[in-house]
Every structure is written in C-alpha cells, then in structure tokens.
Design an enzyme around this catalytic site. Sequence first.
Site, PDB file in Angstrom:
ATOM      1  N   SER A  15       0.822  -1.215   0.000  1.00  0.00           N
ATOM      2  CA  SER A  15       0.000   0.000   0.000  1.00  0.00           C
ATOM      3  C   SER A  15       0.855   1.264   0.000  1.00  0.00           C
ATOM      4  CB  SER A  15      -0.892   0.025   1.241  1.00  0.00           C
ATOM      5  OG  SER A  15      -1.609  -1.175   1.358  1.00  0.00           O
TER       6      SER A  15
HETATM    7  N1  SAH Z   1      -0.826  -5.065   4.038  1.00  0.00           N
HETATM    8  C1  SAH Z   1      -0.051  -5.320   2.829  1.00  0.00           C
HETATM    9  C2  SAH Z   1      -0.770  -4.899   1.565  1.00  0.00           C
HETATM   10  C3  SAH Z   1      -1.439  -6.077   1.081  1.00  0.00           C
HETATM   11  S1  SAH Z   1      -2.260  -6.120  -0.450  1.00  0.00           S
HETATM   12  C4  SAH Z   1       1.323  -4.676   2.905  1.00  0.00           C
HETATM   13  O1  SAH Z   1       1.586  -3.940   3.856  1.00  0.00           O
HETATM   14  O2  SAH Z   1       2.138  -4.948   2.021  1.00  0.00           O
HETATM   15  C5  SAH Z   1      -3.559  -7.211   0.064  1.00  0.00           C
HETATM   16  C6  SAH Z   1      -3.152  -8.606   0.403  1.00  0.00           C
HETATM   17  O3  SAH Z   1      -4.325  -9.282   0.852  1.00  0.00           O
HETATM   18  C7  SAH Z   1      -2.633  -9.409  -0.789  1.00  0.00           C
HETATM   19  O4  SAH Z   1      -1.373  -9.912  -0.500  1.00  0.00           O
HETATM   20  C8  SAH Z   1      -3.669 -10.531  -0.952  1.00  0.00           C
HETATM   21  O5  SAH Z   1      -3.115 -11.755  -1.361  1.00  0.00           O
HETATM   22  C9  SAH Z   1      -4.233 -10.626   0.451  1.00  0.00           C
HETATM   23  N2  SAH Z   1      -5.563 -11.231   0.547  1.00  0.00           N
HETATM   24  C10 SAH Z   1      -6.635 -11.076  -0.272  1.00  0.00           C
HETATM   25  N3  SAH Z   1      -7.671 -11.800   0.167  1.00  0.00           N
HETATM   26  C11 SAH Z   1      -7.248 -12.439   1.300  1.00  0.00           C
HETATM   27  C12 SAH Z   1      -7.855 -13.343   2.220  1.00  0.00           C
HETATM   28  N4  SAH Z   1      -9.118 -13.757   2.079  1.00  0.00           N
HETATM   29  N5  SAH Z   1      -7.120 -13.783   3.258  1.00  0.00           N
HETATM   30  C13 SAH Z   1      -5.836 -13.389   3.435  1.00  0.00           C
HETATM   31  N6  SAH Z   1      -5.206 -12.546   2.597  1.00  0.00           N
HETATM   32  C14 SAH Z   1      -5.904 -12.067   1.547  1.00  0.00           C
END
Ligand code: SAH
Length: 218
Positions: free
Chosen positions: A65
């Site tokens: 993000s």
């Molecule tokens: N917080 C992260 C940004 C993540 S982007 C950072 O600081 O880098 C969102 C993430 O959520 C992705 O890696 C995606 O694979 C994950 N995601 C999406 N749906 C999900 C679910 N149901 N359970 C766990 N992770 C999930």
Amino acid sequence: MTPAGEETDTRKIELIMALRRQGITDARVLSAIERVPRAQFVEPSFKAQAYEDHALPIECGQTISQPYVVAYMTEALDVGPRMKVLEVGTGSGYQAAVLAHLCRRVYTIERYRTLLRDAEERFRELNLTNITAKSGDGSKGWPEQAPFDRIIVTAAAETLPDALIDQLKIDGWMIIPIGRSTRDQKLYRVQKTEKGVDCEELLPVRFVPLVEGVPKDI
Ligand code: SAH
C-alpha cells in the site's frame, strides 16, 4: 554512515514530512513509520522508489500500500501498546511491521504462501518477534486467537465479514475497505458495541480484492 544510508535517511525524512503535510499528526504513528525500512519490503527493482508516497507491485499480482494509506489506517486504528491486533492481507508485511512497533502482538494472515514466506523472513531480519503470521483465508479471521482489540483489513471486501465482527472485542474497532469494484471502494471504521456495529465512512481508497479461499500451489 555510508552515503547510501544517508540518502535513505533523507528520503525517509522527506516521506515523513509529506505525511505530516497530508494531515498525519500522531507522533507514535510517524515514528513507527520512520522505524520501518520500506526498502526491505519492496522488490529489488523498486528499491529506488521505496520512500515515495505511492503503492508498488509485489509478487503474486498484489501491492504494497501507499505509505499515506498505511499511515492513515494506522492512525485511524488508534492502537495502544497493550493491544492485540489482527491484520488480514499480510502482503509484503509492511503494515504488520509498522503495527508491531505500536501494539503488544500482531496476528497477520495471507492467502499466498509465497508472500507469507517472504514477509516472515523480513520479520526475522528486523527482529520483529511480536508478529505471528499464517497462511489462510483471512476473511474467516483467526478464531483461536480471538478476541482482538483491533482488526485491520488491507484488501477490499464486498460486505462486512461477519466472522471478523464476531472476533472483535466489544468496543473494539476495525478498519476495512469495502466496495464491489476498485472504483467504488471506501474505507470504513467499524466499532463493535453491545448492540451491534457503528460504521463511519472515512475516505475513498483503491485496494486489491479480499478473495475467499486459498490458492492451491502458491
Ligand atoms: N498489508 C499489505 C498490503 C497487502 S495487499 C502490505 O503492507 O504490504 C492485500 C493482500 O491481501 C494481498 O497480498 C492478498 O493476497 C491478500 N488477501 C486477499 N484476500 C485475502 C484473504 N481472504 N485472506 C488473506 N489474505 C488475503
């Protein structure tokens, strides 16, 4: 300090100043961001942009993000030092690392095992021993560790996941992006009360979708 280290410090300070200008005022949040080397959480080819204020691609088609959004969500979560926090969507691990400086323990869940492995390695390298991570479908929460004081969801849900509300303490807060399409997402602060939930709309955002279930091979 090496010239490269000095350059990183200058870029980091510029980022902190940019976050302040955009209205992030919580000194604890700014100091947590200052302590986390974002360059360690991005792909090698993007290191030069690590302290610029935008989202960047990571493996598995996901994103780390934008620092402003991380700062805004962290500030809105209002985390205290004794709190137990659940993050859904570990991704690179950056948001979890920022939270680790502000609360007692962070539990974080990621559906891609590849991303989780890399994030866990970064937590080890940075000696962030108060983060516990696992792979799985975070929309179901982490019942064995519930209840949580705070929950932060970093992928966009179509509706409020009941399992996450169930795993929040009374008077606990959750920050979550909700929207059916990327153009139509809003960040919400949800407070659990004795009677139900209170939802407050915060700002328009753009997150990758929260996907139910886990991929088989990655
Ligand atoms: N917080 C992260 C940004 C993540 S982007 C950072 O600081 O880098 C969102 C993430 O959520 C992705 O890696 C995606 O694979 C994950 N995601 C999406 N749906 C999900 C679910 N149901 N359970 C766990 N992770 C999930």
